[in-house]
Design an enzyme around this catalytic site. Structure first.
Site, short mmCIF file in Angstrom:
data_model
loop_
_atom_site.label_atom_id
_atom_site.label_comp_id
_atom_site.label_asym_id
_atom_site.label_seq_id
_atom_site.Cartn_x
_atom_site.Cartn_y
_atom_site.Cartn_z
N THR A 82 7.48 -0.01 2.40
CA THR A 82 7.98 0.28 3.75
C THR A 82 6.82 0.50 4.71
O THR A 82 7.03 0.96 5.83
CB THR A 82 8.83 1.58 3.77
OG1 THR A 82 8.09 2.61 3.10
CG2 THR A 82 10.18 1.39 3.10
N ALA A 83 5.58 0.18 4.26
CA ALA A 83 4.41 0.52 5.08
C ALA A 83 4.01 -0.68 5.95
O ALA A 83 4.44 -0.79 7.11
CB ALA A 83 3.28 0.99 4.18
N ARG A 84 3.20 -1.58 5.40
CA ARG A 84 2.84 -2.80 6.10
C ARG A 84 2.73 -3.92 5.07
O ARG A 84 2.20 -3.72 3.97
CB ARG A 84 1.49 -2.65 6.83
CG ARG A 84 1.55 -1.85 8.13
CD ARG A 84 2.34 -2.55 9.23
NE ARG A 84 2.36 -1.79 10.48
CZ ARG A 84 3.33 -0.93 10.83
NH1 ARG A 84 4.34 -0.71 10.02
NH2 ARG A 84 3.28 -0.30 11.99
N ASP B 255 10.60 -3.97 3.09
CA ASP B 255 11.07 -3.82 4.47
C ASP B 255 10.05 -4.40 5.45
O ASP B 255 10.33 -4.53 6.63
CB ASP B 255 11.28 -2.33 4.77
CG ASP B 255 11.93 -2.07 6.13
OD1 ASP B 255 12.90 -2.77 6.46
OD2 ASP B 255 11.45 -1.17 6.86
N GLU C 82 5.35 -10.96 9.58
CA GLU C 82 6.77 -10.87 9.91
C GLU C 82 7.01 -11.16 11.40
O GLU C 82 6.15 -10.85 12.21
CB GLU C 82 7.33 -9.48 9.54
CG GLU C 82 6.67 -8.34 10.30
CD GLU C 82 7.11 -6.97 9.80
OE1 GLU C 82 7.10 -6.72 8.58
OE2 GLU C 82 7.45 -6.14 10.67
N HIS D 42 12.41 -4.93 8.48
CA HIS D 42 11.65 -3.83 9.09
C HIS D 42 12.58 -2.81 9.78
O HIS D 42 12.53 -2.63 10.99
CB HIS D 42 10.62 -4.37 10.10
CG HIS D 42 9.49 -3.40 10.34
ND1 HIS D 42 8.20 -3.80 10.58
CD2 HIS D 42 9.45 -2.05 10.36
CE1 HIS D 42 7.42 -2.74 10.76
NE2 HIS D 42 8.18 -1.65 10.63
#
Ligand code: 8YV
Length: 335
Positions: free
Chosen positions: A242-244, A268, A273, A291
């Site tokens: 969920t970070a990068r 995510d 992206e 995201h």
């Protein structure tokens, strides 16, 4: 023009923000809002910044050294509507005396909720299970297939034990998970809550049935989860991010998902992206979200308010609470 209008700083707002946030912006700034919510190119950002005192930006805009060099002298502060600031060249901003602020804390719970959603969804087949129902491939119930992976009582490794990592650990303890973590520094016992600290990532990985990524994207962490790291995980481990996206090496993760080395992944965030590596879409064991980490109405309003608190403090001549760089002068807005 009234006295108030003269005093209000000029603020470029790069994306459409939640209603209450835009109301507060209108009340306190001469704002250029983005009602159409277009994602501006660097050239458009440079043009729209002309004559502005400040910009309220999002992670969709890359303020690299080139764009920062094209910002007008009037622009004194970049307030990002995000906790991550890898889209801003903070050193280049500092060199020009431009303050940079972010929005920590207010999205920790929402993002940790999505980390658990991904962990559970990847482990229990929320993606492929939902596809079975929608695509009518769900035939007779079977005792043996399809099967997911048990979550309760397993070992969770957390990469980056900051506010979001700690919030994820709190949730995982509710599933009787044992927490391991890798962080630049060891937490004090009160924050550690019994979690096992590993100074070296590579030493932690063999202990992780699940691995959840919560560190910032920096020169030191880009590509951190590479083929060597994936190989050190136990067979059938599950990776959650969920970070990068760029913290993970897509080739390594995709190969491990294809070969079955990893049971599943919950993602995510993605490198590049929304133009993600298309191979992810073909992987049934990848549970994918666009995201959504901070995407609740409450959290997005809180992020906007936090960005505005920082701007208000700057223009009141005070040091913003979330300032990221060493810029000494905070301006009093005035005629
Ligand atoms: C935001 C995020 O939605 O805050 C962050 O760093 O990754 C997201 O939660 C996005 O960055 C908004 O600009």
């Amino acid at each position: 023009m009234g006295r108030d209008a003269i005093r209000k700083p000029k603020l470029l707002v790069t994306r459409k923000l939640p209603g209450p946030v835009e109301e507060r912006i209108r009340a306190n700034y001469r704002a250029a809002l983005n009602g159409a919510d277009t994602v501006y190119s660097s050239n458009e950002l440079a043009q729209r910044a002309a004559g502005m005192d400040a910009a309220l930006i999002c992670a969709t805009e890359r303020f690299d050294a080139d764009l920062i060099s094209r910002l007008p002298q009037t622009l004194r502060i970049l307030a990002t509507f995000s906790v991550g600031y890898d889209h801003i060249d903070v050193a280049a901003a500092t060199a020009r005396g431009i303050a940079v602020t972010n929005t920590p804390d207010v999205l920790s719970d929402a993002t940790a909720d999505v980390a658990m959603l991904l962990l559970l969804g990847a482990a229990r087949g929320a993606g492929w299970g939902e596809r079975m129902v929608r695509e009518q491939t769900w035939k007779a119930w079977s005792p043996t297939a399809p099967l997911g992976v048990e979550v309760t009582g397993k070992r969770l490794g957390i990469v980056g034990m900051g506010r979001i990592g700690q919030a994820t650990a709190r949730r995982a303890r509710g599933f009787a998970m044992t927490i391991h973590y890798h962080n630049r520094t060891r937490l004090e016992a009160a924050l550690e809550q019994g979690a096992v600290f590993h100074a070296a990532l590579q030493d932690m990985l063999p202990h992780c049935d699940f691995l959840s990524i919560h560190c910032a994207s920096t020169d030191a962490t880009r590509g951190l989860i590479d083929a060597r790291a994936v190989a050190a995980l136990p067979d059938s481990a599950i990776v959650v991010n969920t970070a990068r996206g760029d913290i993970v090496d897509d080739d390594a993760l995709i190969e491990a998902l294809q070969s079955g080395k990893l049971a599943a992944a919950g993602l995510d965030v993605f490198a590049g992206e929304p133009d993600i590596d298309p191979r992810y879409r073909a992987l049934d064991n990848a549970f994918l979200l666009p995201h959504l980490g901070s995407a609740t109405a409450e959290t997005r309003i809180a992020m906007g308010m936090r960005a505005l608190d920082n701007l208000d403090m700057y223009f009141a001549g005070r040091r913003p609470g979330d300032i990221l760089n060493d810029v000494a002068d905070f301006q009093k807005a005035g005629p």
